[in-house]
Scaffold this active site. Sequence first.
Site, PDB file in Angstrom:
ATOM      1  N   ARG A  86      -4.886   1.469  -0.699  1.00  0.00           N
ATOM      2  CA  ARG A  86      -4.861   0.022  -0.537  1.00  0.00           C
ATOM      3  C   ARG A  86      -4.643  -0.731  -1.838  1.00  0.00           C
ATOM      4  O   ARG A  86      -5.345  -0.504  -2.822  1.00  0.00           O
ATOM      5  CB  ARG A  86      -6.184  -0.443   0.091  1.00  0.00           C
ATOM      6  CG  ARG A  86      -6.177  -1.918   0.474  1.00  0.00           C
ATOM      7  CD  ARG A  86      -7.529  -2.365   0.994  1.00  0.00           C
ATOM      8  NE  ARG A  86      -7.439  -3.712   1.558  1.00  0.00           N
ATOM      9  CZ  ARG A  86      -8.473  -4.513   1.760  1.00  0.00           C
ATOM     10  NH1 ARG A  86      -9.693  -4.104   1.446  1.00  0.00           N
ATOM     11  NH2 ARG A  86      -8.296  -5.717   2.284  1.00  0.00           N
ATOM     12  N   LEU A  87      -3.655  -1.614  -1.812  1.00  0.00           N
ATOM     13  CA  LEU A  87      -3.510  -2.661  -2.818  1.00  0.00           C
ATOM     14  C   LEU A  87      -3.890  -3.948  -2.103  1.00  0.00           C
ATOM     15  O   LEU A  87      -3.121  -4.477  -1.289  1.00  0.00           O
ATOM     16  CB  LEU A  87      -2.080  -2.729  -3.352  1.00  0.00           C
ATOM     17  CG  LEU A  87      -1.793  -3.799  -4.407  1.00  0.00           C
ATOM     18  CD1 LEU A  87      -2.645  -3.583  -5.646  1.00  0.00           C
ATOM     19  CD2 LEU A  87      -0.310  -3.807  -4.782  1.00  0.00           C
ATOM     20  N   ILE A 141      11.890 -10.480 -19.297  1.00  0.00           N
ATOM     21  CA  ILE A 141      11.921  -9.708 -20.540  1.00  0.00           C
ATOM     22  C   ILE A 141      13.251  -9.935 -21.228  1.00  0.00           C
ATOM     23  O   ILE A 141      14.248 -10.266 -20.587  1.00  0.00           O
ATOM     24  CB  ILE A 141      11.697  -8.196 -20.324  1.00  0.00           C
ATOM     25  CG1 ILE A 141      12.783  -7.601 -19.419  1.00  0.00           C
ATOM     26  CG2 ILE A 141      10.316  -7.925 -19.755  1.00  0.00           C
ATOM     27  CD1 ILE A 141      12.750  -6.076 -19.378  1.00  0.00           C
ATOM     28  N   CYS A 190       0.834  -1.189   0.000  1.00  0.00           N
ATOM     29  CA  CYS A 190       0.000   0.000   0.000  1.00  0.00           C
ATOM     30  C   CYS A 190       0.873   1.244   0.000  1.00  0.00           C
ATOM     31  O   CYS A 190       2.092   1.175  -0.061  1.00  0.00           O
ATOM     32  CB  CYS A 190      -0.908   0.014   1.236  1.00  0.00           C
ATOM     33  SG  CYS A 190      -1.915  -1.465   1.420  1.00  0.00           S
ATOM     34  N   GLU A 213       3.598  -6.561   4.333  1.00  0.00           N
ATOM     35  CA  GLU A 213       3.014  -7.851   4.673  1.00  0.00           C
ATOM     36  C   GLU A 213       3.715  -8.415   5.904  1.00  0.00           C
ATOM     37  O   GLU A 213       4.946  -8.351   6.008  1.00  0.00           O
ATOM     38  CB  GLU A 213       3.180  -8.862   3.526  1.00  0.00           C
ATOM     39  CG  GLU A 213       2.615  -8.440   2.192  1.00  0.00           C
ATOM     40  CD  GLU A 213       1.098  -8.449   2.141  1.00  0.00           C
ATOM     41  OE1 GLU A 213       0.470  -8.960   3.097  1.00  0.00           O
ATOM     42  OE2 GLU A 213       0.546  -7.945   1.145  1.00  0.00           O
TER      43      GLU A 213
END
Length: 653
Positions: A54-55, A305, A2, A82
């Site tokens: 918030r994510l 990539i 977040c 987290e």
Amino acid sequence: MCGIAGFIDLSRSSDAKRLERIARKMGDAQNMRGPDGSGQWTDPDWGVSLDHRRLAIIDLTKEGVQPMHSRSGRFVTVYNGEIYNYRDLRAELEQDEGFPGWRGHSDTEVMLEAMEQWGFENALNSFSGMFAIAVWDRQEHCLLLARDRMGEKPLYYSRQGDNFMFGSELKSLMGYKKYFKRAVDRDALAAYLRYCYVPAPRTIFKNTFCLMPGTWTCLYPDGKLMEPRPYWSLLDCAREARNKIFTAPDEAIIETLEDLLLKVIEREMISDVPLGAFLSGGVDSSLIVALMQQCALAPVKTFTIGFDDEAYNEAENAKAVASYIGTEHTELYVTPKDALNIIPQIPQIWDQPFSDSSQIPTHLVSRMTREHVTVALSGDGGDELFAGYNRHARGCSLWNNLKNIPAPLRKILSGWMSAIPPHSWDKVFKMYGPLLPSSLQMRLPGQKIHKLAAVMGAASAEEYYRDLTSIWLNPDQVTRKAHEFQGPFQNTNRQPSQEDLTGWMQFMDTANYLPDDILTKVDRAAMAVSLETRAPFLDHEIVEFSQRLPMHLRITGGQGKHALRRILYKYVPQEMIERPKMGFGVPIDSWLRGPLREWAEELLHPERLDSEGYFNTGQVRLAWNEHLAGIKDNQYKIWSILMFQSWCEHWEI
């Protein structure tokens, strides 16, 4: 993952609406860190306003929304990160007599309950995770701020008159010119030119700081800020480990490390949203993915990539590893145009000058990954903790050879080596490379030989290593009215003993380069596209374990990460991994002479440099002209100036 921000009017003269408006605007500036929701909380009696973006990763319901109050209502938090061991902590906290039960299943609620039962600092010590935490204590009327042990999540703060503000990114503070003065700290600018980042706790702005990893602080009701205090110290960990080096058989040590990695990776794979991993095909990311696959019930999603330029392309290696392990692999080959299109966005993404050019591919792979998952695990930290850089494996022996050469002869050798242009060295190595032993085979040899020539005048091991990791060796001469502040190499109180030079090098990288460069790069690159990244190697149990490894399990035969390789080769054939180490970069050197030349010329124009007054125009132009002529590879020097110039232009500094 977040974005958090807060504003405290120490004069307590602001009403609730004004406080909420300020907090909301601070949050808007970093909205990509958390596009799934926003919330504010204010207490006008104490001039406090908090913002959260918030994510949503764990507990996607309304019970996971922040700002969140503790059960008693004493603590209000906005938190970014987290807590991976929250399930274990949850079970432990439930043993409290009279515990009424949980509202949801978020780690934020567990974090607050831990603070209620155990106190703030004890709670911090119980967390395994990555986090930047802000807590308003409604009982003591103080603000508590904390950052995770290794510095995965950022937290900035500043006191400007009667206003105190903090945020996940500097841009959240910069939005209010009325309260935040954008005064460039020229001494910090000099340090930036040396390292390509501003070493914490300083920032590019005066009177604005970054909270150091593993520390917490408190803003008291009278407006005094406590000197940041460590709740965990990498330095203490390194010093204590010297007397606790593992003496068990190698196989037992490696088996224990593998079990620990599996435990950490399994809990870092907990997510209520799609999860995957970055895969470069090197040791670190390949090991993380191989162990993830052991924990997963379905093929792990992996991402890489590629570039058409072979000197910078790892996609084929990653594809081979993914195929062998059996992952669901996605790769994207990007053109120079794709990469160049990122450059105008850099000052917005990295909101203080930052010139590690691998920022470009890191952002590109993050953007591609976010199209498929919301969380990605990475191998960050493996090089620093397990001696993976060439300077770890060869730096000590190289210095032992150099220091025995008389200084005048070193000067002559340095002049001869740097007199031959990098592209000429590249041709020599291309012609005779197959005849050289593997220890002398390298990628971009001309660049490395010029780097070696630049550090041959070092008078001590400390100076040698500092110069080896520097961009500009003379930043005070390049900047105007600046004197480089006492950085990590000058502060011996923040260093272990140099008796073990390789171990000292590892520590300096882990304590400084890792949080201020690598983790800053990844955090901003990923959060700009709302992607959460997790780095299992940085779990503090693994960090503490790594400090106790005997040197032969770090480096064997001039090759680093021996312990990690021993584990990896149980899952992937050795021949898939063994090759010269390749950095994650782009050909900035040739771009500056080609498609970026016009843009660079504008930012480096002598009249512009003179009028802005930050740099010694003669020094900058000399480096630029040498690079254009191919006499020297000054790409990193020039890139550092260009990133500062474009940052000033973007933010109207």
